[in-house]
Design a protein around this motif. Structure first.
Motif, PDB file in Angstrom:
ATOM      1  N   VAL A 374       0.830  -1.205   0.000  1.00 30.46           N
ATOM      2  CA  VAL A 374       0.000   0.000   0.000  1.00 30.46           C
ATOM      3  C   VAL A 374       0.865   1.256   0.000  1.00 30.46           C
ATOM      4  CG1 VAL A 374      -1.673   1.314   1.361  1.00 30.46           C
ATOM      5  CG2 VAL A 374      -1.962  -1.140   1.086  1.00 30.46           C
ATOM      6  N   ALA A 375       2.016   1.178   0.655  1.00 31.80           N
ATOM      7  CA  ALA A 375       2.869   2.365   0.755  1.00 31.80           C
ATOM      8  C   ALA A 375       3.696   2.610  -0.488  1.00 31.80           C
ATOM      9  CB  ALA A 375       3.785   2.234   1.972  1.00 31.80           C
ATOM     10  N   PHE A 376       4.098   1.552  -1.207  1.00 26.69           N
ATOM     11  CA  PHE A 376       5.119   1.710  -2.242  1.00 26.69           C
ATOM     12  C   PHE A 376       4.657   1.308  -3.641  1.00 26.69           C
ATOM     13  CE2 PHE A 376       7.454   1.295   1.728  1.00 26.69           C
ATOM     14  CZ  PHE A 376       8.304   2.374   1.652  1.00 26.69           C
ATOM     15  N   ARG A 377       3.434   0.851  -3.810  1.00 25.99           N
ATOM     16  CA  ARG A 377       2.994   0.536  -5.169  1.00 25.99           C
ATOM     17  C   ARG A 377       2.771   1.825  -5.949  1.00 25.99           C
ATOM     18  NH1 ARG A 377       0.932  -4.647  -6.690  1.00 25.99           N
ATOM     19  NH2 ARG A 377       0.055  -3.556  -8.488  1.00 25.99           N
ATOM     20  N   ASP A 503      -7.968  -3.159  -3.849  1.00 24.35           N
ATOM     21  CA  ASP A 503      -8.347  -4.568  -3.702  1.00 24.35           C
ATOM     22  C   ASP A 503      -7.492  -5.469  -4.590  1.00 24.35           C
ATOM     23  OD1 ASP A 503     -10.236  -3.954  -1.835  1.00 24.35           O
ATOM     24  OD2 ASP A 503     -11.946  -4.007  -3.221  1.00 24.35           O
ATOM     25  N   GLU A 504      -7.227  -5.025  -5.814  1.00 25.55           N
ATOM     26  CA  GLU A 504      -6.401  -5.825  -6.715  1.00 25.55           C
ATOM     27  C   GLU A 504      -4.980  -5.967  -6.185  1.00 25.55           C
ATOM     28  OE1 GLU A 504      -6.684  -3.876 -10.433  1.00 25.55           O
ATOM     29  OE2 GLU A 504      -8.721  -4.590 -10.880  1.00 25.55           O
ATOM     30  N   VAL A 505      -4.436  -4.887  -5.624  1.00 25.19           N
ATOM     31  CA  VAL A 505      -3.080  -4.959  -5.071  1.00 25.19           C
ATOM     32  C   VAL A 505      -3.041  -5.928  -3.903  1.00 25.19           C
ATOM     33  CG1 VAL A 505      -1.358  -3.633  -3.799  1.00 25.19           C
ATOM     34  CG2 VAL A 505      -2.341  -2.708  -5.889  1.00 25.19           C
ATOM     35  N   ARG A 506      -4.005  -5.858  -3.037  1.00 21.01           N
ATOM     36  CA  ARG A 506      -4.041  -6.782  -1.896  1.00 21.01           C
ATOM     37  C   ARG A 506      -4.142  -8.224  -2.373  1.00 21.01           C
ATOM     38  NH1 ARG A 506      -5.946  -5.114   3.063  1.00 21.01           N
ATOM     39  NH2 ARG A 506      -7.473  -6.794   3.078  1.00 21.01           N
ATOM     40  N   ALA A 507      -4.971  -8.460  -3.394  1.00 22.10           N
ATOM     41  CA  ALA A 507      -5.097  -9.817  -3.924  1.00 22.10           C
ATOM     42  C   ALA A 507      -3.789 -10.292  -4.553  1.00 22.10           C
ATOM     43  CB  ALA A 507      -6.235  -9.871  -4.945  1.00 22.10           C
ATOM     44  N   GLN A 508      -3.097  -9.399  -5.259  1.00 19.02           N
ATOM     45  CA  GLN A 508      -1.826  -9.785  -5.869  1.00 19.02           C
ATOM     46  C   GLN A 508      -0.782 -10.139  -4.821  1.00 19.02           C
ATOM     47  OE1 GLN A 508      -0.768  -6.488  -8.370  1.00 19.02           O
ATOM     48  NE2 GLN A 508      -2.533  -6.766  -9.740  1.00 19.02           N
ATOM     49  N   VAL A 509      -0.740  -9.380  -3.733  1.00 18.07           N
ATOM     50  CA  VAL A 509       0.225  -9.675  -2.673  1.00 18.07           C
ATOM     51  C   VAL A 509      -0.076 -11.024  -2.035  1.00 18.07           C
ATOM     52  CG1 VAL A 509       1.064  -8.922  -0.418  1.00 18.07           C
ATOM     53  CG2 VAL A 509       0.718  -7.254  -2.223  1.00 18.07           C
ATOM     54  N   VAL A 510      -1.331 -11.250  -1.718  1.00 20.76           N
ATOM     55  CA  VAL A 510      -1.699 -12.523  -1.081  1.00 20.76           C
ATOM     56  C   VAL A 510      -1.410 -13.687  -2.015  1.00 20.76           C
ATOM     57  CG1 VAL A 510      -3.646 -13.853  -0.189  1.00 20.76           C
ATOM     58  CG2 VAL A 510      -3.405 -11.443   0.419  1.00 20.76           C
ATOM     59  N   SER A 511      -1.772 -13.551  -3.297  1.00 21.43           N
ATOM     60  CA  SER A 511      -1.562 -14.633  -4.253  1.00 21.43           C
ATOM     61  C   SER A 511      -0.075 -14.918  -4.442  1.00 21.43           C
ATOM     62  CB  SER A 511      -2.215 -14.270  -5.589  1.00 21.43           C
ATOM     63  OG  SER A 511      -1.968 -15.268  -6.556  1.00 21.43           O
ATOM     64  N   ALA A 585       4.545  -7.113  -6.631  1.00 19.43           N
ATOM     65  CA  ALA A 585       3.315  -6.804  -5.908  1.00 19.43           C
ATOM     66  C   ALA A 585       3.569  -5.855  -4.742  1.00 19.43           C
ATOM     67  CB  ALA A 585       2.668  -8.091  -5.390  1.00 19.43           C
ATOM     68  N   LEU A 586       4.765  -5.900  -4.170  1.00 21.14           N
ATOM     69  CA  LEU A 586       5.116  -4.986  -3.085  1.00 21.14           C
ATOM     70  C   LEU A 586       5.489  -3.597  -3.590  1.00 21.14           C
ATOM     71  CD1 LEU A 586       7.295  -7.319  -0.822  1.00 21.14           C
ATOM     72  CD2 LEU A 586       4.879  -6.750  -0.569  1.00 21.14           C
ATOM     73  N   GLY A 587       5.711  -3.455  -4.893  1.00 15.75           N
ATOM     74  CA  GLY A 587       6.129  -2.173  -5.439  1.00 15.75           C
ATOM     75  C   GLY A 587       7.601  -1.886  -5.259  1.00 15.75           C
ATOM     76  N   LEU A 588       8.403  -2.903  -4.994  1.00 16.47           N
ATOM     77  CA  LEU A 588       9.836  -2.731  -4.739  1.00 16.47           C
ATOM     78  C   LEU A 588      10.705  -3.299  -5.851  1.00 16.47           C
ATOM     79  CD1 LEU A 588       9.901  -3.712  -0.950  1.00 16.47           C
ATOM     80  CD2 LEU A 588       9.661  -1.442  -1.947  1.00 16.47           C
ATOM     81  N   LEU A 589      10.089  -3.680  -6.969  1.00 14.64           N
ATOM     82  CA  LEU A 589      10.849  -4.314  -8.039  1.00 14.64           C
ATOM     83  C   LEU A 589      11.593  -3.252  -8.845  1.00 14.64           C
ATOM     84  CD1 LEU A 589      11.515  -6.907  -9.597  1.00 14.64           C
ATOM     85  CD2 LEU A 589       9.503  -6.469 -11.016  1.00 14.64           C
ATOM     86  N   ASP A 590      12.894  -3.375  -8.895  1.00 10.98           N
ATOM     87  CA  ASP A 590      13.724  -2.557  -9.760  1.00 10.98           C
ATOM     88  C   ASP A 590      14.969  -3.362 -10.124  1.00 10.98           C
ATOM     89  OD1 ASP A 590      15.310  -2.464  -7.471  1.00 10.98           O
ATOM     90  OD2 ASP A 590      14.744  -0.416  -6.974  1.00 10.98           O
TER      91      ASP A 590
END
Length: 623
Positions: A374-377, A503-511, A585-590
């Motif tokens: 939620v913070a970094f996406r 909601d989609e972000v939360r689902a992606q993280v859980v999945s 999904a965490l928004g930390l991919l680089d």
């Protein structure tokens, strides 16, 4: 490494803005807390937490602007002081407008420090699992040539020349241009003018009579014009800044999406090559079985049925090899499209050993993962900015319909000309007499000539002119109510879109977290299956040569070994892909986080692990 401390410092600033739609407790909105848990908070407390994330100058300007706009919207005339509140409201809006214009060309949100990114990279990689073997020997080029590629190369090429990234970057430039145009529209316009006029014939004089004239006029001037609706300009600038921020965050989301797609497609290529390696190993085993069956028939100890079974198995394994090559070619084409390369070139992984690669630590709970996302996406930040832009646009619509339009103009110039002056004869006048009327008509239509009252030509020298105007106007129309209704609906749509994105972000993280956990467990079981199946195949082949087992037993053992190799390859590749998905999904991919586990020591560790396992297997076989 414990990330609880940086999370506690940085998470509330972003999480306070992420309302979970559809969840409430006693009518209060629900927010994600520091650990990602849902907790009801009051609206005032939420706004206080959100404002705490902003820098002091912006916070001061935001409060000042809010109070000024509130006074301006709620201002009313009084009996004793007509327009007192409205005048103070316009003055406050003018002050705010000046502040916005002074800072309008600055980069949006440049004074806000971004939250500190948590370090989720594991301190060490798991070395207990056997690395995946990749054999490039059976691979033939699809059309032209083979091109070996590794994950770092995929990342660099994807970031350098991907169409989606280039398109997103141009979208940012377009939004930047619209933002600059919005800011520029708030400034006065300079209007240079050069007017030349030639008049010849009859014109009406100041007394109503027609006179014959002929003159030229040249009038150059420079005007400064400022036509502005103060409230509309302010909110238009706010909306444009938020749209620019949204486009910048969307560009980051596109970059992360391309990195994820490239990494996942690279691992698909690895999986296809692992399938070819397994199929090639199956072909070699089937050829050996066919050779043994033919020798047994030649020595009289075998039966033709065994030879037919071995030949059928060899044909099946060769079909699997061809199908595996087709899957590799398809994966190569997909990766080539992402990397903007020639699809006729066959891409193959340059590595020969692929160990399971962990990108996210295992000690992070699902609440912490959701909080980080939620913070970094960047896509969530983009939709939040679009909601704020829609809100500002709604206020701009209100000001367009009910706010005053101020027009200020100052013009400086000069005028010069040349006149050929002649006037109508005093004896010519309108009368009821038809003869007189005909004479007048003849003078007007046929003879715009110099008459008895004649003055000589005159040339006038250049004289300066100055004009200044100030206008305040209101445009009240019924259409504004429809425009306000439309703006309100657009703002509500933006809020709904933000809730759906959350909601989609939360689902992606859980999945992704669940997939990583499942594939991590599958690696251990698949490794155990490979070890047992290969050892069973080796023993079955030994017993076949000794005559204590049949060809059917060997065929079954070969099937079990091939399936075990494919299962292990799939488990390793899917685990690596799920780790990439979780990091995205965490928004930390680089580039840094994706390639952090890449080191020169991994191949050596994997090679030593393979040597130890081969030595143990040989020792067990010799015993």
């Amino acid at each position: 490494m414990d990330i609880s401390r940086p999370l506690n410092k940085t998470m509330p600033r972003a999480l306070a803005r992420a309302v979970i739609p559809g969840a409430s407790t006693a009518g209060k909105p629900v927010f994600l807390g520091r650990s990602g848990k849902r907790s009801p908070v009051s609206s005032g407390h939420a706004h206080k937490r959100a404002r705490r994330a902003k820098s002091l100058p912006r916070k001061v300007w935001h409060g000042f602007a809010t109070r000024a706009f509130h006074r301006l919207k709620t201002g009313a005339t009084t009996v004793n002081g007509i327009g007192a509140k409205a005048t103070s409201g316009i003055a406050g809006a003018a002050v705010i407008l000046v502040a916005f214009l002074l800072t309008g060309c600055a980069k949006p949100d440049q004074g806000i420090l971004p939250p500190q990114r948590p370090d989720v990279t594991p301190s060490e990689q798991p070395v207990s699992a056997m690395p995946l073997h990749l054999d490039p020997d059976p691979i033939k080029p699809m059309y032209t040539e083979l091109l070996a590629i590794d994950l770092p190369t995929v990342v660099r090429v994807a970031l350098a020349d991907n169409f989606d990234i280039r398109h997103a970057r141009q979208a940012v430039h377009a939004t930047q241009g619209r933002y600059e145009a919005t800011v520029g529209a708030a400034f006065p316009a300079i209007v240079p003018t050069a007017l030349f006029e030639h008049v010849e014939g009859s014109v009406r004089a100041t007394r109503g009579n027609l006179v014959g004239v002929g003159f030229d006029t040249f009038q150059p001037s420079v005007a400064i014009q400022w036509v502005i609706n103060p409230g509309r300009v302010i909110y238009d600038i706010l909306a444009a800044r938020k749209r620019l921020l949204a486009s910048e965050q969307q560009e980051k989301a596109v970059i992360q999406g391309i990195l994820r797609r490239g990494a996942v497609q690279y691992y698909d290529l690895v999986l296809a090559q692992a399938g070819i390696s397994a199929a090639h190993q199956g072909v070699l085993e089937a050829e050996e079985l066919l050779r043994i069956s033919q020798l047994r028939i030649a020595t009289g100890t075998g039966v033709p049925a065994d030879e037919m079974r071995a030949d059928a198995r060899l044909a099946e394994r060769r079909q699997d090899l061809i199908s595996g090559m087709k899957e590799l070619y398809d994966a190569s084409v997909m990766l080539a499209v992402t990397l903007h390369l020639d699809p006729s070139v066959t891409l193959i992984p340059s590595v020969t050993l692929l160990p399971p690669t962990q990108l996210v630590r295992n000690d992070l709970g699902i609440d912490e993962l959701l909080g980080i996302a939620v913070a970094f996406r960047p896509d969530l930040e983009s939709v939040r900015a679009l909601v704020e832009a829609a809100t500002a646009q709604q206020d701009s619509t209100w000001w367009s319909g009910f706010g005053p339009t101020l027009a200020l103009s100052y013009q400086y110039g000069g005028i010069t000309g040349h006149a050929s002056n002649f006037a109508a004869s005093p004896g010519v006048s309108f009368s009821g007499n038809s003869v007189g009327s005909g004479r007048i008509l003849d003078v007007i239509t046929k003879q715009p000539l110099r008459t008895a009252i004649h003055r000589p030509d005159q040339t006038f020298s250049f004289s300066d002119q100055q004009r200044a105007t100030a206008v305040a106007s209101w445009r009240l129309a019924l259409s504004v109510f429809g425009e306000l209704k439309t703006a309100k609906a657009v703002q509500t749509q933006a809020v709904i879109q933000a809730g759906r994105a959350l909601d989609e972000v939360r689902a992606q993280v859980v999945s992704a977290a669940q997939a990583s956990q499942a594939n991590r467990q599958l690696i251990g079981l698949a490794h155990r299956q490979v070890t047992s199946a290969e050892e069973a195949l080796r023993l079955t082949e030994v017993h076949l040569k000794a005559g204590t087992m049949t060809t059917v037993d060997v065929l079954q053992a070969q099937d079990a070994a091939t399936q075990a190799r494919l299962r292990y390859a799939k488990a390793v590749v899917r685990y690596n892909q799920s780790q990439v998905d979780l990091l995205a999904a965490l928004g930390l991919l680089d580039e840094t986080t994706l390639l952090a586990p890449e080191s020169g020591g991994e191949d050596e560790t994997a090679a030593s692990t393979v040597e130890q396992q081969e030595a143990a297997r040989n020792a067990a076989g010799g015993g």
